[in-house]
Design an enzyme around this catalytic site. Structure first.
Site, mmCIF file in Angstrom:
data_model
loop_
_atom_site.group_PDB
_atom_site.id
_atom_site.type_symbol
_atom_site.label_atom_id
_atom_site.label_comp_id
_atom_site.label_asym_id
_atom_site.label_seq_id
_atom_site.Cartn_x
_atom_site.Cartn_y
_atom_site.Cartn_z
ATOM 1 N N LYS A 9 62.555 62.186 72.071
ATOM 2 C CA LYS A 9 61.774 61.346 71.150
ATOM 3 C C LYS A 9 62.637 60.857 69.980
ATOM 4 O O LYS A 9 63.557 61.559 69.570
ATOM 5 C CB LYS A 9 60.640 62.237 70.634
ATOM 6 C CG LYS A 9 59.712 61.668 69.635
ATOM 7 C CD LYS A 9 58.753 62.773 69.212
ATOM 8 C CE LYS A 9 57.874 62.345 68.050
ATOM 9 N NZ LYS A 9 58.601 62.129 66.810
ATOM 10 N N LYS A 14 68.650 63.857 68.581
ATOM 11 C CA LYS A 14 69.574 63.561 69.687
ATOM 12 C C LYS A 14 70.977 63.225 69.198
ATOM 13 O O LYS A 14 71.953 63.790 69.670
ATOM 14 C CB LYS A 14 69.089 62.341 70.494
ATOM 15 C CG LYS A 14 67.803 62.495 71.224
ATOM 16 C CD LYS A 14 67.408 61.195 71.923
ATOM 17 C CE LYS A 14 67.154 60.058 70.979
ATOM 18 N NZ LYS A 14 66.013 60.223 70.080
ATOM 19 N N ASP A 125 61.423 57.744 74.472
ATOM 20 C CA ASP A 125 60.065 58.276 74.370
ATOM 21 C C ASP A 125 59.356 58.132 75.708
ATOM 22 O O ASP A 125 58.703 59.031 76.187
ATOM 23 C CB ASP A 125 59.274 57.524 73.295
ATOM 24 C CG ASP A 125 59.739 57.914 71.911
ATOM 25 O OD1 ASP A 125 60.953 58.083 71.739
ATOM 26 O OD2 ASP A 125 58.890 58.072 71.032
HETATM 27 P P1 ADP Z 1 67.542 60.966 66.864
HETATM 28 O O1 ADP Z 1 68.913 60.575 67.244
HETATM 29 O O2 ADP Z 1 66.843 61.770 67.910
HETATM 30 O O3 ADP Z 1 66.694 59.793 66.439
HETATM 31 P P2 ADP Z 1 68.821 62.204 64.595
HETATM 32 O O4 ADP Z 1 69.893 62.978 65.271
HETATM 33 O O5 ADP Z 1 69.204 60.935 63.928
HETATM 34 O O6 ADP Z 1 67.611 61.933 65.587
HETATM 35 O O7 ADP Z 1 68.151 63.215 63.554
HETATM 36 C C1 ADP Z 1 67.077 62.832 62.701
HETATM 37 C C2 ADP Z 1 67.224 63.571 61.377
HETATM 38 O O8 ADP Z 1 67.038 64.964 61.586
HETATM 39 C C3 ADP Z 1 68.598 63.397 60.717
HETATM 40 O O9 ADP Z 1 68.423 63.216 59.345
HETATM 41 C C4 ADP Z 1 69.299 64.711 61.032
HETATM 42 O O10 ADP Z 1 70.246 65.074 60.045
HETATM 43 C C5 ADP Z 1 68.134 65.691 61.035
HETATM 44 N N1 ADP Z 1 68.376 66.874 61.888
HETATM 45 C C6 ADP Z 1 68.609 66.886 63.218
HETATM 46 N N2 ADP Z 1 68.772 68.143 63.666
HETATM 47 C C7 ADP Z 1 68.658 68.960 62.591
HETATM 48 C C8 ADP Z 1 68.727 70.398 62.399
HETATM 49 N N3 ADP Z 1 68.940 71.233 63.420
HETATM 50 N N4 ADP Z 1 68.580 70.869 61.133
HETATM 51 C C9 ADP Z 1 68.358 70.031 60.099
HETATM 52 N N5 ADP Z 1 68.254 68.692 60.216
HETATM 53 C C10 ADP Z 1 68.410 68.150 61.436
HETATM 54 MG MG MG Z 2 69.716 58.669 67.380
#
Ligand code: ADP
Ligand code: MG
Length: 274
Positions: A9, A14, A125
């Site tokens: 999602k 990711k 998603d």
């Molecule tokens: P996606 O790629 O799935 O859209 P992101 O990797 O960009 O998601 O992460 C979304 C947010 O969540 C970012 O601000 C990231 O720093 C934070 N985040 C992801 N994993 C963790 C974690 N294990 N602990 C704290 N913050 C996290």
């Molecule tokens: Mg992303």
């Protein structure tokens, strides 16, 4: 070498997970590619220290058919080769279609990728159109789904598993595991463990929510680079090892919606009983 795709999602973690895995694998001496397949273009930000300066679709728009590798492959931390598919102008065109065009262009690079580790970071998603391409067209064979214990995240994960089950029949694509990325839900690890078993796979990691991830993000770095001795960095390195050795590749058995809701209710009710 392995061709891996990380699905899940939007906002679930990711790109953060993928970038830390790429960084850990690169540090361990493996040649790594990270291909961002999300119109946000931020998959490789933590590796490059900035938003990717030119996506595949940017290059297509400005150069037409004649693309050079240098325009779309950007070297990041640990010499990771970073590529962003890119997307249409916001509000115009279909993002999935953009991924199809971008991956088509990347085919020219496929021979270079053959003996190297490739990680696709795919927004998914629902596995529709372009976002299914890494699964459907055999770009990736080991699929990991990032999920928390929240219903909507599990719902997306289950939909992705349906997509994998559908295409597994015709090709080599398999579900390689669930990567738990915590949202601090009570009973979350047990819930994700049971969810993974019901899907005919396993929970390959449970990553806590940790402020070091945010600190590193502010520095535009992976945790591997910013805080290499932190517990979180160790967990990303462990998961990187799992990615290399995992032989538990399965055809998933997606859940019915009632089953999924029942699972969340079961662990939610247990948490309330504490
Ligand atoms: P996606 O790629 O799935 O859209 P992101 O990797 O960009 O998601 O992460 C979304 C947010 O969540 C970012 O601000 C990231 O720093 C934070 N985040 C992801 N994993 C963790 C974690 N294990 N602990 C704290 N913050 C996290
Ligand atoms: Mg992303």
């Amino acid at each position: 070498m392995r061709k891996i795709a990380i699905y899940g999602k939007g906002g679930i973690g990711k790109s953060t997970t993928a970038a830390n895995l790429s960084a850990a694998l690169a540090q361990a001496g493996y040649p790594v590619w990270q291909i961002g397949c999300d119109p946000k273009n931020d998959s490789t930000r933590l590796l490059l220290g900035r938003i990717c300066p030119q996506t595949v679709l940017d290059a297509v728009r400005s150069q037409g058919e004649e693309l050079s590798v240098d325009q779309i492959v950007h070297r990041g931390f640990g010499n990771v080769k970073c590529v962003e598919a890119g997307g249409p102008e916001p509000g115009v065109g279909c993002a999935g279609r953009g991924i199809i065009i971008a991956l088509e262009k990347l085919k020219a690079l496929q021979t270079r990728m053959n003996d190297e580790l490739v990680l696709y970071d795919v927004l998914g998603d629902v596995v529709c159109g372009g976002f299914a391409v890494p699964i459907r067209e055999g770009y990736a064979s080991d699929i990991y789904i990032v999920s928390s214990g929240e219903l909507m995240s599990l719902y997306a994960a289950n939909n992705i598993a349906k997509g994998i089950a559908k295409y597994a029949g015709r090709g080599t694509v398999r579900l390689a595991g669930i990567i738990g990325n915590s949202r601090n839900i009570a009973g979350e690890r047990d819930l994700l463990h049971e969810f993974a078993l019901l899907l005919n796979t396993r929970l390959v990691a449970f990553l806590p929510r940790d402020s070091v991830v945010t600190q590193a993000e502010v520095q535009r770095q992976t945790v591997i680079q910013w805080a290499p001795r932190s517990t979180q960095a160790g967990l990303y390195r462990d998961l990187a090892d799992t990615l290399l050795t995992n032989s538990n590749l399965t055809v998933p058995t997606p859940l019915e919606l009632e089953q999924l809701e029942g699972l969340v209710l079961k662990y939610g009710a247990n948490a309330l009983a504490y």
